[in-house]
Design an enzyme around this catalytic site. Structure first.
Site, PDB file in Angstrom:
ATOM      1  CE  LYS A  45     -47.051  15.201   7.672  1.00 33.60           C
ATOM      2  NZ  LYS A  45     -47.380  15.936   8.622  1.00 33.60           N
ATOM      3  N   GLY A  46     -43.343  16.173   2.183  1.00 29.46           N
ATOM      4  CA  GLY A  46     -42.790  17.252   1.106  1.00 29.46           C
ATOM      5  C   GLY A  46     -42.881  16.695  -0.155  1.00 29.46           C
ATOM      6  CD  GLU A 101     -36.468  13.647  -0.039  1.00 30.01           C
ATOM      7  OE1 GLU A 101     -37.390  14.511   0.003  1.00 30.01           O
ATOM      8  OE2 GLU A 101     -35.868  13.281   1.096  1.00 30.01           O
ATOM      9  CG  ASP A 102     -39.469  17.957  -0.362  1.00 35.18           C
ATOM     10  OD1 ASP A 102     -38.764  16.712  -0.248  1.00 35.18           O
ATOM     11  OD2 ASP A 102     -40.057  18.177   0.406  1.00 35.18           O
ATOM     12  CG  ASP A 105     -30.933  21.686   3.829  1.00 35.99           C
ATOM     13  OD1 ASP A 105     -29.686  22.002   3.538  1.00 35.99           O
ATOM     14  OD2 ASP A 105     -31.712  22.196   4.619  1.00 35.99           O
ATOM     15  CE  LYS A 133     -32.398  25.266   1.816  1.00 37.57           C
ATOM     16  NZ  LYS A 133     -32.690  25.591   3.204  1.00 37.57           N
ATOM     17  CG  ASP A 161     -43.328  21.598   6.624  1.00 37.21           C
ATOM     18  OD1 ASP A 161     -42.270  21.261   6.338  1.00 37.21           O
ATOM     19  OD2 ASP A 161     -43.789  21.657   7.926  1.00 37.21           O
TER      20      ASP A 161
HETATM   21  C1  PRP Z   1     -37.348  17.374   4.220  1.00 37.69           C
HETATM   22  C2  PRP Z   1     -37.247  16.989   2.913  1.00 37.69           C
HETATM   23  C3  PRP Z   1     -36.130  15.686   2.841  1.00 37.69           C
HETATM   24  C4  PRP Z   1     -35.014  16.173   3.791  1.00 37.69           C
HETATM   25  C5  PRP Z   1     -33.751  16.855   3.379  1.00 37.69           C
HETATM   26  O1  PRP Z   1     -38.166  16.484   4.971  1.00 37.69           O
HETATM   27  O2  PRP Z   1     -38.459  16.543   2.385  1.00 37.69           O
HETATM   28  O3  PRP Z   1     -36.748  14.752   2.912  1.00 37.69           O
HETATM   29  O4  PRP Z   1     -35.826  17.228   4.700  1.00 37.69           O
HETATM   30  O5  PRP Z   1     -32.977  17.240   4.341  1.00 37.69           O
HETATM   31  P1  PRP Z   1     -31.480  16.682   4.418  1.00 37.69           P
HETATM   32  O6  PRP Z   1     -31.255  16.520   2.910  1.00 37.69           O
HETATM   33  O7  PRP Z   1     -30.899  17.781   5.327  1.00 37.69           O
HETATM   34  O8  PRP Z   1     -31.568  15.542   5.082  1.00 37.69           O
HETATM   35  P2  PRP Z   1     -38.714  16.828   6.536  1.00 37.69           P
HETATM   36  O9  PRP Z   1     -37.975  16.256   7.320  1.00 37.69           O
HETATM   37  O10 PRP Z   1     -38.753  18.433   6.601  1.00 37.69           O
HETATM   38  O11 PRP Z   1     -40.298  16.312   6.370  1.00 37.69           O
HETATM   39  P3  PRP Z   1     -41.498  16.961   5.372  1.00 37.69           P
HETATM   40  O12 PRP Z   1     -41.077  16.406   4.129  1.00 37.69           O
HETATM   41  O13 PRP Z   1     -42.575  15.989   6.198  1.00 37.69           O
HETATM   42  O14 PRP Z   1     -41.624  18.284   5.901  1.00 37.69           O
END
Ligand code: PRP
Length: 181
Positions: A45-46, A101-102, A105, A133, A161
């Site tokens: 959702k981010g 993507e937001d 990580d 990151k 979030d």
């Molecule tokens: C977050 C973000 C990316 C992912 C990145 O989503 O939006 O999709 O994590 O992490 P990574 O690089 O370690 O794979 P999340 O799973 O928190 O879902 P959300 O967007 O619904 O909060």
């Protein structure tokens, strides 16, 4: 919700800085995707605020679709094994796909997603992320457009979030440990 909030200890990116960066990225995307009829794929959702702002800042007419994915793994650690919770409605065969993507990580979600969409026969798969990151550097992914490199801290806001809260903050900041400890 304004970033000037008691639960935010450090402001990393203000709403104004995001707006300026969105305009800059939109200009680059307009040039790159001229005559390519891009499909923007937002990762729920981010990425919702970023897709909304970026697509409206672009002059090109774009299509949009959404995926929801979930990483198998314990707690907050990505394992690299991804499950599709909501797939695209669009057939991406021969389409120029731009994943929006937001945050990147560990990079594991994106690494899996780019391969998955390329395997469906997309003409191209590129990535634009607002935030990145340091951990992302450990995975080999080709991220063509990055808004901001940020430190390895627990950040929220502009879609990001903690327990479904703080997504509506207008900028990105570090969440006070008192909230989650
Ligand atoms: C977050 C973000 C990316 C992912 C990145 O989503 O939006 O999709 O994590 O992490 P990574 O690089 O370690 O794979 P999340 O799973 O928190 O879902 P959300 O967007 O619904 O909060």
């Amino acid at each position: 919700m304004h970033l000037n909030h008691p639960d935010i200890t450090t402001v990393l990116v203000t709403a104004d800085e995001i707006a300026e960066k969105v305009l800059e990225l939109a200009g680059e995307l307009d040039s790159y995707y001229q005559d390519k009829d891009p499909l923007l794929v937002g990762v729920l959702k981010g990425a919702v605020p970023f897709v909304a702002d970026l697509s409206r800042a672009m002059q090109l007419s774009t299509s949009q679709d959404w995926m929801a994915v979930s990483s198998y793994g314990s707690g907050t650690t990505s394992s690299g094994v991804v499950r599709i919770l909501k797939d695209l409605d669009t057939d991406v065969t021969d389409r120029h796909v731009l994943i929006v993507e937001d945050i990147i990580d560990s990079g594991l979600t994106l690494s899996w997603l780019t391969t998955n969409l390329a395997n469906r026969g997309a003409a191209s798969v590129e990535v634009v992320t607002l935030l990145r990151k340091p951990g992302a550097a450990k995975v080999q992914i080709n991220v063509r457009w990055v808004g901001f490199d940020i430190p390895n801290e627990f950040v929220v806001g502009y879609g990001l979030d903690y327990n479904e809260r703080y997504r509506s903050l207008d900028g990105v900041g570090v969440l006070s440990p008192s909230v989650y400890s």
